[in-house]
Design a protein around this motif. Sequence first.
Motif, mmCIF file in Angstrom:
data_model
loop_
_atom_site.group_PDB
_atom_site.id
_atom_site.type_symbol
_atom_site.label_atom_id
_atom_site.label_comp_id
_atom_site.label_asym_id
_atom_site.label_seq_id
_atom_site.Cartn_x
_atom_site.Cartn_y
_atom_site.Cartn_z
ATOM 1 N N HIS A 275 0.845 -1.190 0.000
ATOM 2 C CA HIS A 275 0.000 0.000 0.000
ATOM 3 C C HIS A 275 0.879 1.238 0.000
ATOM 4 N N SER A 276 0.371 2.302 -0.577
ATOM 5 C CA SER A 276 1.062 3.586 -0.482
ATOM 6 C C SER A 276 0.956 4.109 0.940
ATOM 7 N N LEU A 277 1.873 5.009 1.283
ATOM 8 C CA LEU A 277 1.787 5.694 2.569
ATOM 9 C C LEU A 277 2.297 7.115 2.412
ATOM 10 N N GLY A 278 1.998 7.941 3.400
ATOM 11 C CA GLY A 278 2.407 9.339 3.397
ATOM 12 C C GLY A 278 1.911 9.968 4.675
ATOM 13 N N LEU A 279 1.010 10.937 4.570
ATOM 14 C CA LEU A 279 0.392 11.499 5.760
ATOM 15 C C LEU A 279 -0.493 10.471 6.456
ATOM 16 N N ASP A 280 -1.038 9.533 5.684
ATOM 17 C CA ASP A 280 -1.781 8.397 6.230
ATOM 18 C C ASP A 280 -0.969 7.137 6.024
ATOM 19 N N ILE A 281 -1.168 6.161 6.897
ATOM 20 C CA ILE A 281 -0.422 4.910 6.770
ATOM 21 C C ILE A 281 -0.929 4.074 5.592
ATOM 22 N N HIS A 282 -2.195 4.235 5.223
ATOM 23 C CA HIS A 282 -2.730 3.551 4.048
ATOM 24 C C HIS A 282 -3.256 4.589 3.069
ATOM 25 N N GLU A 283 -2.593 4.682 1.935
ATOM 26 C CA GLU A 283 -3.023 5.569 0.864
ATOM 27 C C GLU A 283 -3.122 4.755 -0.429
ATOM 28 N N THR A 284 -3.497 5.428 -1.504
ATOM 29 C CA THR A 284 -3.567 4.771 -2.811
ATOM 30 C C THR A 284 -2.441 5.299 -3.689
ATOM 31 N N PRO A 285 -2.000 4.478 -4.660
ATOM 32 C CA PRO A 285 -2.475 3.133 -5.003
ATOM 33 C C PRO A 285 -1.826 2.071 -4.127
ATOM 34 N N GLY A 286 -2.181 0.813 -4.400
ATOM 35 C CA GLY A 286 -1.571 -0.301 -3.690
ATOM 36 C C GLY A 286 -1.253 -1.439 -4.640
ATOM 37 N N PHE A 287 -0.331 -2.285 -4.230
ATOM 38 C CA PHE A 287 -0.013 -3.473 -5.016
ATOM 39 C C PHE A 287 -1.052 -4.546 -4.691
ATOM 40 N N SER A 288 -2.133 -4.497 -5.451
ATOM 41 C CA SER A 288 -3.277 -5.383 -5.250
ATOM 42 C C SER A 288 -3.723 -5.929 -6.592
ATOM 43 N N LEU A 289 -4.282 -7.122 -6.582
ATOM 44 C CA LEU A 289 -4.792 -7.712 -7.822
ATOM 45 C C LEU A 289 -5.861 -6.851 -8.469
ATOM 46 N N ARG A 290 -6.538 -6.021 -7.653
ATOM 47 C CA ARG A 290 -7.653 -5.219 -8.166
ATOM 48 C C ARG A 290 -7.239 -3.793 -8.525
ATOM 49 N N ASP A 291 -5.984 -3.436 -8.319
ATOM 50 C CA ASP A 291 -5.545 -2.059 -8.562
ATOM 51 C C ASP A 291 -4.722 -1.995 -9.849
ATOM 52 N N ASP A 292 -5.319 -1.439 -10.893
ATOM 53 C CA ASP A 292 -4.642 -1.342 -12.186
ATOM 54 C C ASP A 292 -4.015 0.037 -12.418
ATOM 55 N N THR A 293 -3.833 0.805 -11.337
ATOM 56 C CA THR A 293 -3.139 2.092 -11.454
ATOM 57 C C THR A 293 -1.741 1.868 -12.022
ATOM 58 N N LYS A 294 -1.341 2.719 -12.949
ATOM 59 C CA LYS A 294 0.002 2.609 -13.504
ATOM 60 C C LYS A 294 1.020 3.233 -12.544
ATOM 61 N N ILE A 295 2.114 2.539 -12.372
ATOM 62 C CA ILE A 295 3.178 3.004 -11.483
ATOM 63 C C ILE A 295 3.842 4.227 -12.096
ATOM 64 N N GLU A 296 4.103 5.234 -11.247
ATOM 65 C CA GLU A 296 4.763 6.460 -11.698
ATOM 66 C C GLU A 296 5.919 6.805 -10.765
ATOM 67 N N ASN A 297 6.891 7.506 -11.309
ATOM 68 C CA ASN A 297 7.955 8.039 -10.465
ATOM 69 C C ASN A 297 7.353 8.941 -9.392
ATOM 70 N N GLY A 298 7.897 8.849 -8.197
ATOM 71 C CA GLY A 298 7.398 9.649 -7.090
ATOM 72 C C GLY A 298 6.443 8.903 -6.183
ATOM 73 N N MET A 299 5.971 7.745 -6.610
ATOM 74 C CA MET A 299 5.116 6.946 -5.729
ATOM 75 C C MET A 299 5.959 6.307 -4.633
ATOM 76 N N VAL A 300 5.368 6.163 -3.458
ATOM 77 C CA VAL A 300 6.012 5.510 -2.320
ATOM 78 C C VAL A 300 5.057 4.427 -1.828
ATOM 79 N N ILE A 301 5.485 3.166 -1.944
ATOM 80 C CA ILE A 301 4.584 2.031 -1.711
ATOM 81 C C ILE A 301 5.326 0.953 -0.922
ATOM 82 N N THR A 302 4.613 0.274 -0.044
ATOM 83 C CA THR A 302 5.211 -0.840 0.686
ATOM 84 C C THR A 302 5.152 -2.113 -0.145
ATOM 85 N N VAL A 303 6.063 -3.018 0.154
ATOM 86 C CA VAL A 303 6.049 -4.379 -0.402
ATOM 87 C C VAL A 303 6.083 -5.326 0.789
#
Length: 338
Positions: A275-303
């Motif tokens: 999941h993405s994080l920032g000011l909130d611990i859970h933000e969007t997008p996330g690495f999920s089977l249902r999330d087809d958001t395209k990855i972009e530079n500047g995203m911060v996501i957990t694995v």
Amino acid sequence: MDLHLDNILKDLQKDDIQAYLLTQFTNVEYISNYKPTSFAFCIIKDDPIIYASSMDMEIANKNSKIDVRKYESFEVMVRELKDDGIKDLAIEPTLPFSTYEKLENEFTISSKTYIDKQRMIKTPLEIDKITKATEIAQKSFLELDILNNTGAEKEIAFDLVRLMIGNGALKESFDTIVASGSSSSLPHAVPGDKQLMQPILVDWGAIFEGYCSDNTRTMVYTEAQQEIWDIVAEAHDKAIKAIKPGLKCSEIDKVARDIITDYGYGDKFIHSTGHSLGLDIHETPGFSLRDDTKIENGMVITVEPGIYLKGEFGVRLEDTVAINNKANVIGDLPLMID
């Protein structure tokens, strides 16, 4: 004008909407640098305004980059918006239904995620704060010396939070998880009174200047536990290696999930890969089977792949990555703690 405000105004203009209402605390903070302590109505329009409660006026006037007005009543706020010519109003999908009911007879309402789109991409300053939060959390974890700790789960969780605050965190970014023995098979286990058993799973994070961090480590002791740990580590490493701009988030989830499935534990991986994080611990997008958001530079996501064997034990390994043509792991804590 602030870049985020300018981008949202462009989205409003494109959709022929006159204003955008924000009430979620971290969204208000993201736009204005003022985090409400009770409630606030942030109206993004050509001349944005925040209606703040009387108890928040001092802090709002001190911190907000947007003009602040004292909230008198809902009726007064609506009248002032109408006097400003507002007829069409966009709202966050998270707006409480009770507030929506008050607005729907006054304006033409549209639910929009303009703010989420802005928050997906972190600025260098935001990434610096997430990095600092991670450094604080990882330093504190090492000081905890988990392998030589003989306390109860909840005492150890408390000690970790105390260390993070002592090292510069505002507070923990979520309820710290210290789970051992069979409790480690519960992804969101609550630390208990029992002394540490084997294996030990710790999921923790710090907040620094409003921004969150998130890590998980699992310490294993038996051959059977090590076998599962090795599978999860492979999924973790290969998922991170696969991340690059242009791919869909769901494709990264599939990388991790396919590895775990190939070893016969697909049904034991019971959450998304990150999941993405920032000011909130859970933000969007996330690495999920249902999330087809395209990855972009500047995203911060957990694995954070995991395998959970009910009634036996679980293993999860988690790092946060900042994406700049590839995934760069934030922090330097090794996966294997020994």
